[in-house]
Enzyme design. Structure first.
Site, short mmCIF file in Angstrom:
data_model
loop_
_atom_site.label_atom_id
_atom_site.label_comp_id
_atom_site.label_asym_id
_atom_site.label_seq_id
_atom_site.Cartn_x
_atom_site.Cartn_y
_atom_site.Cartn_z
N ASP A 57 0.85 -1.19 0.00
CA ASP A 57 0.00 0.00 0.00
C ASP A 57 0.88 1.23 0.00
O ASP A 57 2.03 1.21 0.47
CB ASP A 57 -0.89 -0.01 1.25
N PRO A 113 -13.57 5.19 -5.57
CA PRO A 113 -14.66 6.02 -5.03
C PRO A 113 -15.46 6.72 -6.13
O PRO A 113 -15.03 6.78 -7.28
CB PRO A 113 -13.91 7.04 -4.17
N ALA A 185 -18.65 -9.13 2.61
CA ALA A 185 -19.31 -8.02 3.31
C ALA A 185 -18.52 -7.74 4.58
O ALA A 185 -17.95 -8.66 5.18
CB ALA A 185 -20.75 -8.38 3.64
N GLU A 186 -18.46 -6.50 4.98
CA GLU A 186 -17.72 -6.16 6.19
C GLU A 186 -18.46 -6.73 7.40
O GLU A 186 -19.67 -6.85 7.42
CB GLU A 186 -17.54 -4.65 6.29
N ALA A 243 -24.18 -5.36 -10.68
CA ALA A 243 -25.58 -5.80 -10.63
C ALA A 243 -25.90 -6.43 -9.27
O ALA A 243 -26.98 -6.20 -8.71
CB ALA A 243 -25.85 -6.79 -11.76
N CYS A 297 -19.86 0.98 -0.51
CA CYS A 297 -20.08 0.45 -1.86
C CYS A 297 -21.48 0.56 -2.44
O CYS A 297 -21.61 0.81 -3.64
CB CYS A 297 -19.63 -1.00 -1.92
N1 LIG Z 1 -15.12 -2.66 1.47
C1 LIG Z 1 -15.75 -3.72 1.05
O1 LIG Z 1 -16.41 -4.41 1.83
C2 LIG Z 1 -15.68 -4.15 -0.37
C3 LIG Z 1 -15.06 -3.36 -1.34
N2 LIG Z 1 -15.01 -3.77 -2.64
C4 LIG Z 1 -14.30 -2.98 -3.64
O2 LIG Z 1 -12.90 -3.20 -3.45
C5 LIG Z 1 -12.16 -2.01 -3.72
C6 LIG Z 1 -11.34 -1.64 -2.50
O3 LIG Z 1 -12.21 -1.35 -1.44
P1 LIG Z 1 -11.68 -1.19 0.05
O4 LIG Z 1 -10.71 -2.26 0.36
O5 LIG Z 1 -12.87 -1.01 0.90
O6 LIG Z 1 -10.88 0.20 -0.09
P2 LIG Z 1 -9.88 0.85 0.96
O7 LIG Z 1 -9.94 2.30 0.76
O8 LIG Z 1 -10.11 0.28 2.32
O9 LIG Z 1 -8.44 0.31 0.49
C7 LIG Z 1 -7.83 0.67 -0.70
C8 LIG Z 1 -6.35 0.83 -0.43
O10 LIG Z 1 -5.67 0.99 -1.67
C9 LIG Z 1 -4.57 1.86 -1.44
N3 LIG Z 1 -4.09 2.37 -2.73
C10 LIG Z 1 -4.72 3.21 -3.60
N4 LIG Z 1 -3.98 3.40 -4.70
C11 LIG Z 1 -2.86 2.67 -4.54
C12 LIG Z 1 -1.72 2.44 -5.35
N5 LIG Z 1 -1.61 2.99 -6.56
N6 LIG Z 1 -0.72 1.66 -4.87
C13 LIG Z 1 -0.84 1.09 -3.65
N7 LIG Z 1 -1.91 1.24 -2.85
C14 LIG Z 1 -2.91 2.03 -3.29
C15 LIG Z 1 -5.12 2.91 -0.53
O11 LIG Z 1 -4.06 3.58 0.17
C16 LIG Z 1 -5.99 2.06 0.40
O12 LIG Z 1 -5.31 1.66 1.57
C17 LIG Z 1 -13.19 -0.97 -4.13
O13 LIG Z 1 -13.29 -0.98 -5.53
C18 LIG Z 1 -14.48 -1.49 -3.53
O14 LIG Z 1 -15.60 -1.08 -4.27
C19 LIG Z 1 -15.55 -4.96 -3.04
C20 LIG Z 1 -16.16 -5.78 -2.13
C21 LIG Z 1 -16.28 -5.44 -0.72
O1 LIG Z 2 -19.13 -4.49 -2.66
C1 LIG Z 2 -19.17 -4.36 -1.45
O2 LIG Z 2 -18.59 -3.46 -0.83
C2 LIG Z 2 -19.97 -5.28 -0.60
O3 LIG Z 2 -21.19 -4.56 -0.28
C3 LIG Z 2 -22.07 -5.23 0.62
O4 LIG Z 2 -21.41 -5.50 1.84
P1 LIG Z 2 -21.32 -4.41 3.01
O5 LIG Z 2 -21.59 -3.06 2.46
O6 LIG Z 2 -20.02 -4.62 3.68
O7 LIG Z 2 -22.44 -4.80 4.07
P2 LIG Z 2 -23.97 -5.29 3.92
O8 LIG Z 2 -24.20 -6.35 4.90
O9 LIG Z 2 -24.34 -5.56 2.54
O10 LIG Z 2 -24.76 -4.01 4.43
C4 LIG Z 2 -24.79 -2.79 3.70
C5 LIG Z 2 -25.74 -1.82 4.38
O11 LIG Z 2 -27.10 -2.25 4.22
C6 LIG Z 2 -27.74 -2.31 5.48
N1 LIG Z 2 -28.74 -3.38 5.44
C7 LIG Z 2 -28.38 -4.63 5.07
C8 LIG Z 2 -29.33 -5.63 5.01
C9 LIG Z 2 -30.67 -5.34 5.30
O12 LIG Z 2 -31.59 -6.21 5.24
N2 LIG Z 2 -30.99 -4.07 5.64
C10 LIG Z 2 -30.06 -3.08 5.72
O13 LIG Z 2 -30.41 -1.92 6.03
C11 LIG Z 2 -26.62 -2.56 6.46
O14 LIG Z 2 -26.96 -2.21 7.76
C12 LIG Z 2 -25.53 -1.68 5.88
O15 LIG Z 2 -25.69 -0.36 6.26
C13 LIG Z 2 -22.45 -6.59 -0.01
O16 LIG Z 2 -23.26 -7.29 0.93
C14 LIG Z 2 -21.22 -7.40 -0.35
O17 LIG Z 2 -21.59 -8.60 -1.02
C15 LIG Z 2 -20.32 -6.58 -1.28
O18 LIG Z 2 -19.13 -7.30 -1.57
#
Ligand SMILES: NC(=O)C1=CN([C@@H]2O[C@H](COP(=O)(O)OP(=O)(O)OC[C@H]3O[C@@H](n4cnc5c(N)ncnc54)[C@H](O)[C@@H]3O)[C@@H](O)[C@H]2O)C=CC1
Ligand SMILES: O=C(O)[C@H]1O[C@H](OP(=O)(O)OP(=O)(O)OC[C@H]2O[C@@H](n3ccc(=O)[nH]c3=O)[C@H](O)[C@@H]2O)[C@H](O)[C@@H](O)[C@@H]1O
Length: 500
Positions: A57, A113, A185-186, A243, A297
C-alpha cells in the site's frame, strides 16, 4: 496442465517463452491493503502456505498497522488469520515495486470512489487509483504477470488496464488481465472469503486467457469447491458485481419504501418482510428495514450503474436504479424528520444520544453510514449530539462529521458533538436516544438505568428494529421505530421526575 507457447498466439515480436502459470505461481502481490485486500489476501495466505503473499500500500501508516497487534480494521476472526501466517507467507509492505517485480499474479484491490469533480461528478467511479496501479505494474515489471482486477469497476475497466499494460510492455513480458470481483461483506469478511456463495472469474476466451483463468482457479481450489467457481467473459464478470450490489441495495430500498407505507397505515414492516420472504422465489435475506443502507459500496456502485446507463443512452434504466439511492436518502431524511416531530417539533439545544456510528454491526467502518447523515440533519437543527460506538474511534467520528459535505462550519461540530466511551454516560441528561447501528450489545443494555439517566419524557428511536419495544414502553419510554406504529402509554404516565 499443458505448457503454453506464447509465440503460437502472439504477433511474433516476443521471444519464445513457455508460460505455465499454474506450475510457476509462487508469489502473489496485492496492491491495496484495505478492507478487501487485507482480509482476502490473509485468507489466501492461510489456505495456500506454499504461495508467498505480499500486500502493499502507499499508506505507510496502514502498513505499519497491518504489521502491528492493532490491525487497521476490525473484522471478526481477522486477527487470528493474520497472526497465523504473517511472517510466514504473508507480508505487508510499502515496497510496491519489489512486490510487483517478484509476483506472478497481482491483485488490484485499490479504492474506486465516486468522482466528486468533473465529468460524471457524483456518479462515475474515479479510476485514478486503478490506472496508477496499472501504470506502476507496467513501469516496473520485468517478467510476465497475471493481473487480477478485484476492485469494483465499471464495465470495460479491464480493457483500460490491459491497454495501459500493453502500451508499455517490455520485451519478453506478457500480461493477462482477469476480472475477479469480491463479494465479501464487512463484519463477516473472513467467513465470506473462506466460504463464499461463489467466486467469479472473467477472462479472455483464447488459450492464454484460459491458462490465466486456470491459474486463478487453482488458487481458490485450495479451499473452495470447483463448482462454486464461475467462469465467464470479462465484461459479464465486471457487470455482475455492479448488478449484485444494485440488487442487494434495491431490496433494502424496496423494504424501506414499504416501511413508509406501514408507518402510514398501521401495518408492521417486519411482519410484511416475513410474509414476503417466506416465498422461496423472493427469499428472506436483505429485507430488514432500517434507517437506510450505508457502507462504502452500495451507493457508489448503484450510482456507477446509473452513470453506465446514461453513457449507454439508456435513460429509463438509469432512472430505475437512481430510485434505489433516492429512496435511501428519503428514508434517512424521513427518520430524522420523525425524531424532530416527536420531540415537539424542535431539537434545538436538546441532547440526543446516538448509539452506533458504524454503517453496520461488527465493523469499525463508518463510510456512508446512516449515522453521519442523521447527525448532519440533527446538527442542522442545532441539536447536541452525544455519540457512542463500541468500535469506532473518536477521531474517526469527528473526521466524518467535519467533512465539508457534512459541516460547512467544522467549529459547529466541536460545539454540538461529544463522543463517549460508555453508552450509559452517553445517555446522561438526554432527551432522546437513537439506535443507528444494530450492535448486539445495544439489545442487552440496562434500559431501566438508561431511563433513569434521561430527561422525561424519554424518547427512544430504534432505527434498526432491534430493541424490545414493549419492554421499553413498560419502562416508560416513548418509542418510535421503523415501519411500525407502536401503541404507547399516555404521555402523562411516562413523565416521571428526572433524577438529574
Ligand atoms: N469494502 C468492502 O467491503 C468491499 C469493497 N469492494 C471494492 O474493493 C475495492 C477496495 O475497497 P476497500 O478495500 O474497501 O478500499 P480501501 O480504501 O479500504 O483500500 C484501498 C487501499 O488501496 C490503497 N491504494 C490506492 N492506490 C494505490 C496504489 N496505486 N498503490 C498502492 N496502494 C494504493 C489505498 O491507500 C488504500 O489503503 C473498491 O473498488 C471497492 O468497491 C468490493 C467488495 C467489498
Ligand atoms: O461491494 C461491497 O462493498 C460489498 O457490499 C455489501 O457488503 P457491506 O456493504 O459490507 O455490508 P452489507 O451487509 O451488505 O450491508 C450494507 C448496508 O445495508 C444495510 N442493510 C443490510 C441488510 C438489510 O436487510 N438491511 C439493511 O439496512 C446494512 O446495515 C448496511 O448499512 C455486499 O453485501 C457485499 O456482497 C459486497 O461485496
Amino acid at each position: 496442465m499443458s505448457d503454453l507457447d506464447i509465440q503460437q498466439t502472439d504477433d511474433g515480436n516476443l521471444p519464445v517463452q513457455k508460460i505455465t502459470w499454474k506450475m510457476t505461481l509462487k508469489k502473489i502481490c496485492c496492491i491495496g491493503a484495505g478492507y478487501v485486500g487485507g482480509p482476502s489476501c490473509a485468507v489466501i495466505a492461510s489456505k495456500c502456505p506454499a504461495i508467498q503473499v505480499t500486500v502493499v500500500d502507499l499508506s505507510e501508516e496502514r502498513i505499519k498497522q497491518w504489521n502491528s497487534d492493532h490491525l487497521p480494521l476490525y473484522e471478526p476472526g481477522l486477527d487470528d488469520v493474520v497472526k497465523s501466517c504473517r511472517g510466514r507467507n504473508l507480508t505487508f509492505s510499502t515496497d510496491i515495486d519489489t512486490a510487483i517485480q517478484e509476483a506472478d499474479l497481482i491483485f488490484i484491490c485499490v479504492n474506486t470512489p465516486t468522482k466528486n469533480f468533473g465529468i460524471g461528478k457524483g456518479r462515475a467511479a474515479d479510476l485514478k487509483y486503478i490506472e496508477a496501479a496499472a501504470r506502476r505494474i507496467a513501469d516496473v515489471s520485468k517478467s510476465s504477470k497475471i493481473v487480477v482486477e478485484k476492485s469494483t469497476v465499471p464495465v470495460k475497466a479491464a480493457q483500460s488496464i490491459s491497454n495501459i499494460l500493453q502500451a508499455n510492455v517490455k520485451p519478453g513480458v506478457k500480461y493477462q488481465v482477469l476480472s475477479n470481483p469480491e463479494f465479501l461483506a464487512e463484519g463477516t469478511a473472513v467467513n465470506d472469503v473462506l466460504d463464499p456463495d461463489r467466486v467469479l472469474i472473467g477472462g479472455e476466451k483464447n488459450s492464454l486467457g484460459k491458462e490465466a483463468i486456470e491459474a486463478l482457479c487453482w488458487i481458490y481450489e485450495h479451499w473452495i469447491p470447483r463448482e462454486k467457481i464461475i467462469v465467464m467473459n470479462t465484461w459479464s464478470s465486471e457487470l455482475s458485481k455492479l448488478a449484485a450490489n444494485a440488487f442487494l441495495a434495491q431490496r433494502i430500498s424496496s423494504i424501506n419504501a414499504i416501511s413508509a407505507i406501514c408507518e402510514a397505515t398501521g401495518a408492521d414492516v417486519s411482519e410484511v418482510a416475513n410474509a414476503i420472504g417466506t416465498d422461496s422465489r423472493i427469499g428472506s435475506k436483505f429485507l430488514k428495514a432500517s434507517v437506510g443502507f450505508g457502507g462504502s459500496c452500495f451507493q457508489k456502485d448503484v450510482l456507477n450503474l446509473v452513470y453506465l446507463c446514461e453513457c449507454l443512452n439508456l435513460p429509463e434504466a438509469a432512472a430505475y436504479w437512481q430510485q434505489v439511492v433516492d429512496i435511501n436518502d428519503y428514508q434517512r431524511q424521513r427518520f430524522a424528520n420523525r425524531v424532530v416531530e416527536s420531540l415537539f417539533n424542535t431539537v434545538t439545544d436538546k441532547n440526543i444520544t446516538i448509539l452506533g456510528f458504524a454503517f453496520k454491526k461488527d465493523t469499525g467502518d463508518t463510510r456512508e453510514s446512516a449515522a453521519i447523515y442523521l447527525s448532519k440533519y440533527l446538527m442542522d437543527e442545532e441539536a447536541r449530539l452525544r455519540i457512542y460506538d463500541p468500535k469506532v474511534e473518536k477521531s474517526q467520528i469527528l473526521r466524518e462529521l467535519t467533512h465539508p459535505c457534512i459541516s460547512e462550519d467544522p467549529s459547529r461540530v466541536s460545539k454540538l458533538v461529544t463522543i463517549h466511551q460508555d453508552p450509559y454516560e452517553a445517555a446522561e441528561g438526554s432527551h432522546a436516544l437513537i439506535v443507528c447501528t444494530e450492535w448486539d450489545e445495544f439489545k442487552t443494555l440496562d434500559y431501566h438505568k438508561i431511563y433513569q439517566k434521561m430527561l422525561k419524557p424519554a424518547f427512544i428511536f430504534d432505527g434498526r428494529i432491534i430493541l424490545d419495544h414493549e419492554a421499553l414502553i413498560e419502562i416508560g419510554f416513548h418509542v418510535e421505530t421503523i415501519g411500525k406504529r407502536l401503541s404507547r402509554k399516555p404521555v402523562h404516565r411516562s413523565i416521571a421526575p428526572s433524577t438529574q
